[in-house]
Design a protein around this motif. Sequence first.
Motif, PDB file in Angstrom:
ATOM      1  N   VAL A   8       0.840  -1.199   0.000  1.00 12.13           N
ATOM      2  CA  VAL A   8       0.000   0.000   0.000  1.00 12.13           C
ATOM      3  C   VAL A   8       0.879   1.254   0.000  1.00 12.13           C
ATOM      4  O   VAL A   8       0.631   2.204  -0.752  1.00 12.13           O
ATOM      5  N   ILE A   9       1.932   1.228   0.834  1.00 13.13           N
ATOM      6  CA  ILE A   9       2.797   2.414   0.910  1.00 13.13           C
ATOM      7  C   ILE A   9       3.443   2.675  -0.452  1.00 13.13           C
ATOM      8  O   ILE A   9       3.552   3.812  -0.904  1.00 13.13           O
ATOM      9  N   ALA A  10       3.832   1.586  -1.154  1.00 12.81           N
ATOM     10  CA  ALA A  10       4.484   1.759  -2.451  1.00 12.81           C
ATOM     11  C   ALA A  10       3.524   2.352  -3.479  1.00 12.81           C
ATOM     12  O   ALA A  10       3.963   3.004  -4.431  1.00 12.81           O
ATOM     13  N   ARG A  11       2.238   2.112  -3.307  1.00 12.67           N
ATOM     14  CA  ARG A  11       1.294   2.736  -4.241  1.00 12.67           C
ATOM     15  C   ARG A  11       1.081   4.200  -3.899  1.00 12.67           C
ATOM     16  O   ARG A  11       0.829   5.021  -4.776  1.00 12.67           O
ATOM     17  N   LEU A  12       1.183   4.517  -2.592  1.00  9.50           N
ATOM     18  CA  LEU A  12       1.039   5.926  -2.199  1.00  9.50           C
ATOM     19  C   LEU A  12       2.291   6.712  -2.577  1.00  9.50           C
ATOM     20  O   LEU A  12       2.219   7.814  -3.103  1.00  9.50           O
ATOM     21  N   PHE A  13       3.462   6.130  -2.289  1.00  8.64           N
ATOM     22  CA  PHE A  13       4.747   6.781  -2.568  1.00  8.64           C
ATOM     23  C   PHE A  13       5.603   5.800  -3.354  1.00  8.64           C
ATOM     24  O   PHE A  13       6.254   4.937  -2.763  1.00  8.64           O
ATOM     25  N   PRO A  14       5.599   5.907  -4.694  1.00 10.10           N
ATOM     26  CA  PRO A  14       6.290   4.880  -5.495  1.00 10.10           C
ATOM     27  C   PRO A  14       7.766   4.695  -5.154  1.00 10.10           C
ATOM     28  O   PRO A  14       8.293   3.607  -5.332  1.00 10.10           O
ATOM     29  N   PHE A  15       8.429   5.719  -4.629  1.00  9.66           N
ATOM     30  CA  PHE A  15       9.862   5.541  -4.349  1.00  9.66           C
ATOM     31  C   PHE A  15      10.097   4.551  -3.217  1.00  9.66           C
ATOM     32  O   PHE A  15      11.209   4.095  -3.009  1.00  9.66           O
TER      33      PHE A  15
ATOM     34  N   ASP B  94       9.342   1.603  -3.252  1.00  7.59           N
ATOM     35  CA  ASP B  94       9.794   0.387  -3.910  1.00  7.59           C
ATOM     36  C   ASP B  94      11.316   0.288  -3.980  1.00  7.59           C
ATOM     37  O   ASP B  94      11.862  -0.800  -4.116  1.00  7.59           O
ATOM     38  N   VAL B  95      11.978   1.419  -3.984  1.00  5.33           N
ATOM     39  CA  VAL B  95      13.439   1.416  -4.033  1.00  5.33           C
ATOM     40  C   VAL B  95      14.005   1.410  -2.622  1.00  5.33           C
ATOM     41  O   VAL B  95      15.032   0.785  -2.345  1.00  5.33           O
ATOM     42  N   ILE B  96      13.293   2.117  -1.721  1.00  5.39           N
ATOM     43  CA  ILE B  96      13.844   2.292  -0.375  1.00  5.39           C
ATOM     44  C   ILE B  96      13.709   1.020   0.451  1.00  5.39           C
ATOM     45  O   ILE B  96      14.650   0.598   1.112  1.00  5.39           O
ATOM     46  N   TRP B  97      12.524   0.406   0.383  1.00  6.35           N
ATOM     47  CA  TRP B  97      12.296  -0.731   1.282  1.00  6.35           C
ATOM     48  C   TRP B  97      13.268  -1.890   1.037  1.00  6.35           C
ATOM     49  O   TRP B  97      13.845  -2.409   2.010  1.00  6.35           O
ATOM     50  N   PRO B  98      13.513  -2.317  -0.222  1.00  4.81           N
ATOM     51  CA  PRO B  98      14.474  -3.422  -0.393  1.00  4.81           C
ATOM     52  C   PRO B  98      15.838  -3.083   0.193  1.00  4.81           C
ATOM     53  O   PRO B  98      16.501  -3.949   0.790  1.00  4.81           O
ATOM     54  N   ALA B  99      16.244  -1.815   0.045  1.00  4.03           N
ATOM     55  CA  ALA B  99      17.540  -1.413   0.590  1.00  4.03           C
ATOM     56  C   ALA B  99      17.524  -1.530   2.113  1.00  4.03           C
ATOM     57  O   ALA B  99      18.458  -2.084   2.719  1.00  4.03           O
ATOM     58  N   ILE B 100      16.444  -1.021   2.742  1.00  5.59           N
ATOM     59  CA  ILE B 100      16.357  -1.114   4.199  1.00  5.59           C
ATOM     60  C   ILE B 100      16.340  -2.578   4.633  1.00  5.59           C
ATOM     61  O   ILE B 100      17.078  -2.990   5.538  1.00  5.59           O
ATOM     62  N   ALA B 101      15.496  -3.365   3.943  1.00  4.11           N
ATOM     63  CA  ALA B 101      15.315  -4.750   4.372  1.00  4.11           C
ATOM     64  C   ALA B 101      16.629  -5.516   4.275  1.00  4.11           C
ATOM     65  O   ALA B 101      17.006  -6.249   5.192  1.00  4.11           O
ATOM     66  N   ARG B 102      17.347  -5.327   3.170  1.00 10.67           N
ATOM     67  CA  ARG B 102      18.587  -6.089   2.998  1.00 10.67           C
ATOM     68  C   ARG B 102      19.689  -5.558   3.899  1.00 10.67           C
ATOM     69  O   ARG B 102      20.524  -6.324   4.391  1.00 10.67           O
ATOM     70  N   GLY B 103      19.673  -4.237   4.117  1.00  9.82           N
ATOM     71  CA  GLY B 103      20.684  -3.676   5.019  1.00  9.82           C
ATOM     72  C   GLY B 103      20.452  -4.146   6.441  1.00  9.82           C
ATOM     73  O   GLY B 103      21.395  -4.473   7.172  1.00  9.82           O
ATOM     74  N   ALA B 104      19.184  -4.186   6.841  1.00  9.22           N
ATOM     75  CA  ALA B 104      18.851  -4.550   8.217  1.00  9.22           C
ATOM     76  C   ALA B 104      19.076  -6.021   8.495  1.00  9.22           C
ATOM     77  O   ALA B 104      19.032  -6.454   9.644  1.00  9.22           O
ATOM     78  N   LEU B 105      19.302  -6.786   7.427  1.00  4.91           N
ATOM     79  CA  LEU B 105      19.623  -8.204   7.567  1.00  4.91           C
ATOM     80  C   LEU B 105      20.680  -8.447   8.641  1.00  4.91           C
ATOM     81  O   LEU B 105      20.563  -9.342   9.466  1.00  4.91           O
TER      82      LEU B 105
END
Lengths: 244, 276
Positions: B180-187, B189-200
């Motif tokens: 839902v957030i990605a549909r509200l703020f398309p960017f 889609d770029v930020i979350w994968p970076a956060i998720a993989r960094g937070a690994l």
Amino acid sequence: MIRLDNVSYTYPRGKRVINNLSIELPSHRRLAVLGPAECGKTTLIGLLAGVIDPVEGRIERFAHLSFPAGYSRAFRFGNPLRQNLAFAARVYDADPDEVIDFIAGLLALTGELDRPMRDLPIPTRLALSFALTYALPFDTYLFDNIIGPGDPATRDLWRQLYDARTATAGAILATRQARVAESYCDCGLVLRRDAAPIFCDDIRDAIVLFEEENAAAAGAGQSETPRTDNRNGDGEPAVIRAGE
Amino acid sequence: MSQTYPSGPIYSAGRRRFALRNQANVLSALFFREAEMRHGQSFALGYLASAIEPLVIIGTIGLLFSALAHTPPYGDSLWLFLGTGVFPIYLFIHTSLRLRQPLNAGAQRLRFPIERPFDHIAVHSLLHLLSSAFVAILFFGALYYIGGVNSAIPENPLIAIEALAAVLLFGIATGICNAVIARLFPFWDVIWPAIARGALHFSGPYFVAAYLPPDSRWYFGLNPMIHGVDWFRHAFYPFYPNQLDNHLYLLEAAALLLVFGLLLEAGTRRYLEEKD
């Protein structure tokens, strides 16, 4: 039976086409939805089918309703035809083999079944999407103006399919043409601009009412600009332009 | 015309059964179609390709640790320790990334009206679980049979399943919010994968959370995934230190995000329809 309870629909960024509609529609009869242009016929069919959701209110369907006849958006064009048809059959509770055989027999398809959808010419895709509608067993078939694609050579075929299916199932057909309503349906719902729709048990009453409404609208200076895209001369509801 | 028309069952058994039957039809048909094809690829290429990523992470961290001649942070086998950390983390990351398609506006228009978005969410989540589980079983099985690591077969498989179910739920909840957030703020889609993989790296793939210095341990504990990893490791190491563990915290976080995600989806549905 289909029960609409206080249903409203507003186009995105647009006007309200259906306003607080509460009505019970028969699901086992051949119902014509009559009305002038832009009074919500297509919207009503879309709402009944579930293609669009009402903004307010709820729709209770006590029957297995079809998608609007000729619905082709759900096809995956990269996937083989056979897989697309089998998926539709499974989703709508039919036997995939029966459905595929039926459609293949109807449209004389052989080698095409295992090719990707996108390899098929557009007229075949259109015929296919209508054949799929008739191939699936529904309690009520929904039609938006069109009962089959508009090749004159196959018009009888679609008429036969319509008659065969509606002999045991119901149909709801939205149309703007009195002749079509008369020959395809036996009861009618007349939609009016800015007023509640009226259900008529006899299609002839519905047509009389519809024509009175039209005359009144014309008299009030709201006469419609003639639109010819939905008819092919003699009033048969049978034209889809290629590419649509 | 002498065609026989395909006939379906007659729906006279009442509305409730009718609804359940439809639901079952849609879910099973979707499951088999999505399993067959993913982004136009066959199952093996499409879903299992996503399994390469955790294997690469395990491989790189493992090589680095071997080169630095570390002893395993816990237990006898470095590879087992890394595997028990990375697989649950990637189940979460992939599930949280890949629920975008079910709620995507364009994809929603390309369906039969009977398929609802939450059918797609259920099917995609199940497929992620199955493909992750498949690769994890191959990995741990290979460790056991080829690597000779006896503890690669979980002592208590039930705990492993519970832990993965909790992680999957957390992933689904995050995935719905993300979609839902990605549909509200398309960017996003770029930020979350970076956060998720960094937070690994904060979720403890290569350290034991309970051995962290006490003053920073509490901050690490804020990350729900670290509890998921510890939970999963309990299945393999019966005496795994559990001073930090709070299984309820992971479940609470998942439930909270799920409620938030569903409310967000319901609240913005109309707005998003008009926006697209």
